[in-house]
Write a protein that holds these residues in place. Structure first.
Motif, PDB file in Angstrom:
ATOM      1  N   GLY A 122      33.896   9.104 -41.963  1.00 32.26           N
ATOM      2  CA  GLY A 122      32.782   8.814 -42.349  1.00 32.26           C
ATOM      3  C   GLY A 122      33.437   7.863 -43.879  1.00 32.26           C
ATOM      4  N   ASP A 170      27.562   7.101 -52.330  1.00 29.13           N
ATOM      5  CA  ASP A 170      28.241   8.273 -53.722  1.00 29.13           C
ATOM      6  C   ASP A 170      28.586   6.998 -54.450  1.00 29.13           C
ATOM      7  N   TYR A 181      25.732   7.379 -45.674  1.00 28.22           N
ATOM      8  CA  TYR A 181      26.680   8.666 -45.367  1.00 28.22           C
ATOM      9  C   TYR A 181      26.764   8.470 -43.714  1.00 28.22           C
ATOM     10  N   ASN A 240      27.292  11.843 -42.035  1.00 29.03           N
ATOM     11  CA  ASN A 240      27.908  13.343 -42.065  1.00 29.03           C
ATOM     12  C   ASN A 240      27.499  13.750 -40.396  1.00 29.03           C
ATOM     13  N   ASP A 241      28.130  15.087 -41.138  1.00 24.96           N
ATOM     14  CA  ASP A 241      28.918  15.283 -39.884  1.00 24.96           C
ATOM     15  C   ASP A 241      27.669  16.927 -39.270  1.00 24.96           C
ATOM     16  N   GLY A 289      26.117  18.405 -42.750  1.00 23.87           N
ATOM     17  CA  GLY A 289      26.108  18.283 -43.952  1.00 23.87           C
ATOM     18  C   GLY A 289      26.991  17.080 -44.351  1.00 23.87           C
ATOM     19  N   LYS A 290      27.244  17.050 -45.479  1.00 24.05           N
ATOM     20  CA  LYS A 290      28.092  15.672 -45.395  1.00 24.05           C
ATOM     21  C   LYS A 290      29.606  15.779 -45.450  1.00 24.05           C
ATOM     22  N   MET A 291      29.518  14.792 -45.071  1.00 22.65           N
ATOM     23  CA  MET A 291      31.667  14.948 -44.183  1.00 22.65           C
ATOM     24  C   MET A 291      32.569  15.730 -45.261  1.00 22.65           C
ATOM     25  N   SER A 292      33.501  16.029 -45.677  1.00 19.94           N
ATOM     26  CA  SER A 292      33.871  16.337 -47.158  1.00 19.94           C
ATOM     27  C   SER A 292      35.322  16.135 -46.415  1.00 19.94           C
ATOM     28  N   GLN A 307      21.633   6.653 -42.835  1.00 21.19           N
ATOM     29  CA  GLN A 307      22.310   8.072 -42.278  1.00 21.19           C
ATOM     30  C   GLN A 307      22.588   7.949 -40.907  1.00 21.19           C
ATOM     31  N   ILE A 309      24.590  11.203 -37.908  1.00 21.78           N
ATOM     32  CA  ILE A 309      24.714  12.172 -37.781  1.00 21.78           C
ATOM     33  C   ILE A 309      25.542  11.766 -36.741  1.00 21.78           C
TER      34      ILE A 309
END
Ligand code: AMP
Ligand code: ZN
Length: 468
Positions: free
Chosen positions: A38, A242, A272, A274-275, A278-281, A315, A317
């Motif tokens: 990401g 972000d 973003y 995302n996976d 939701g948001k990749m972290s 976005q 995915i």
């Protein structure tokens, strides 16, 4: 060139302060762990922006910071200190952690064909700059000292919510009873410029200052590094969405308070990746790094290709199915180019076809429409009116921006990582077959096939062929 400006919420004509020159600042990584894909999507978008500006004739001066000082996730004292956390976990000094992950980041950039910014500055190398700015902010009355820390008073910044479009109420709603630090601030959204007193007092990286031994807040580094290398006026500032709030919002507040004039004209943000959840972290689920993709047999440039197929403001995915598709399409594209290349006389100097060049430029100048730019590439390949020399010359030109190694067609040779991966899969399949788990065995075969690796069972064992 037309580009979407987060500050005005409009697509605008790009006009730099100084004719022909672009001063561009992009927020860099916090080097307490590997970048996830990401993060890398954002750096790919910034790379395309820089290369497009260069392509259309600007001289781009670009600066990026490396956040190598331990600090908090939010400005408040309620976050966790990323560098300290990593230090403890890995049993290394913060500086060692920073060095290791900075090197890993540089490797990612290079494997994704991302040009390294002209200037890359480490946060820990610029402490004097921060202290200079903080001193001025205190003297001008924009900052105050409380509980041993220096804070920026956001009510002194009349356009504080302009970039994010948030309203002032957030400042009040944000008053958090449970956050110890808020008790010492005039307004909950005030942010730290310098900390000498926080719950992270066992910080390894601290510096002396007129306010006591401490460390800088997160936002000050970007304003100061940008001004040190690019002066008091910026054309472009980028990051992921972000970063809009609070990071870029706070950068604007302190920079404009310091200089007394508008700081940056164009704020450009990438959306973003995302996976599915939701948001990749960096902490959640499978941690998707470029290395992981490579271990799974993917070419980093297939990931770049995947990113370029979508618009930077949408976005995206991530799924392995979409990456498989991107890798397939990318390989086929290169195969087509390789066939065209076979019949080219490289000694002949060819003039670039102006119409196609214009179409490609138009796509990019239209808020960086990379997917349209790629469509034009396909149009060229199909165009029977163009000879192979003309086609290759255009593709070479386009690749200055796309950076997909389109003419480098010896890629059928596998990398060591890819070979290791295929061999592991063959072994897994053999074991599955021995256990009569034919479903798994078939899945392994099919998955490899999607990557262009065709398995062949012979009496001697299983071999493979690359068909890309
Ligand atoms: P960090 O290392 O966390 O400071 O993030 C580096 C860059 O990646 C920043 O510009 C972020 O805005 C951006 N970023 C963070 N998460 C994502 C994501 N899931 N997709 C795209 N960009 C991201
Ligand atoms: Zn920044």
């Amino acid at each position: 060139m037309k580009i979407y400006n987060t500050l005005t919420k409009k697509i605008e004509e790009f006009i730099p302060n100084e004719e022909g020159i672009v001063k561009m600042y992009t927020c860099g990584p916090t080097v307490y762990s590997y970048a996830h894909i990401g993060n890398l999507r954002t750096y790919i978008f910034e790379d395309i922006l820089e290369k497009t500006l260069d392509f259309i004739g600007y001289k781009v001066k670009r600066v990026m910071n490396i956040t190598d000082v331990g600090h908090i996730v939010s400005d408040a004292d309620d976050g966790e200190d990323k560098m300290m956390l990593a230090s403890r976990k890995e049993g290394k000094k913060a500086s060692e952690i920073a060095k290791f992950y900075t090197d890993a980041f540089m490797k990612d950039l290079s494997e994704l064909n991302i040009k390294k910014p002209e200037i890359i500055a480490r946060a820990t190398d610029n402490i004097d700059e921060y202290l200079k700015m903080i001193d001025v902010l205190l003297k001008k009355g924009f900052a105050y000292i409380s509980n041993g820390n220096v804070y920026f008073d956001i009510t002194k910044s009349p356009n504080y919510y302009e970039l994010s479009g948030r309203c002032d109420e957030n400042n009040l709603i944000g008053a958090r009873d449970d956050v110890e630090e808020d008790k010492f601030k005039k307004n909950p959204a005030d942010f730290a410029l310098w900390m000498t007193n926080s719950k992270f007092n066992n910080q390894e990286q601290k510096w002396d200052s007129p306010y006591g031994v401490g460390y800088p807040g997160w936002h000050i580094e970007c304003s100061c590094i940008a001004m040190k290398y690019l002066g008091e006026k910026l054309d472009i500032h980028c990051g992921g969405v972000d970063n809009i709030f609070p990071h870029h919002t706070n950068e604007i507040a302190q920079s404009e308070a310091y200089t007394g004039h508008k700081w940056c004209n164009y704020w450009i943000h990438g959306e973003y990746l995302n996976d599915k959840t939701g948001k990749m972290s960096k902490s959640k689920g499978e941690f998707l790094t470029l290395d992981l993709l490579k271990q799974k047999g993917y070419n980093p440039l297939s990931y770049r290709f995947l990113c370029l197929q979508s618009h930077y403001r949408n976005q995206l995915i991530f799924s392995y199915e979409s990456l498989d598709m991107a890798q397939n399409t990318y390989d086929k594209l290169k195969n087509k180019i390789s066939k065209i290349k076979e019949n080219v006389d490289f000694s002949q100097k060819i003039e670039l076809n102006k119409e196609y060049l214009q179409k490609f430029t138009n796509a990019l100048e239209n808020d960086l429409n990379t997917s349209n730019a790629i469509t034009i590439l396909y149009d060229i390949i199909k165009d029977e009116k163009l000879n192979n020399n003309e086609k290759i010359s255009l593709i070479k030109e386009f690749d200055k921006v796309l950076s997909l190694d389109l003419l480098n067609t010896n890629e059928l040779e596998l990398s060591d990582d890819e070979i290791k991966y295929i061999e592991e899969q063959i072994l897994l399949r053999k074991n599955a077959k021995m256990n009569k788990d034919y479903e798994t065995a078939d899945k392994i075969r099919n998955d490899l096939e999607k990557k262009g690796i065709i398995l062949k069972d012979t009496r001697e064992g299983t071999s493979y062929e690359v068909k890309r």
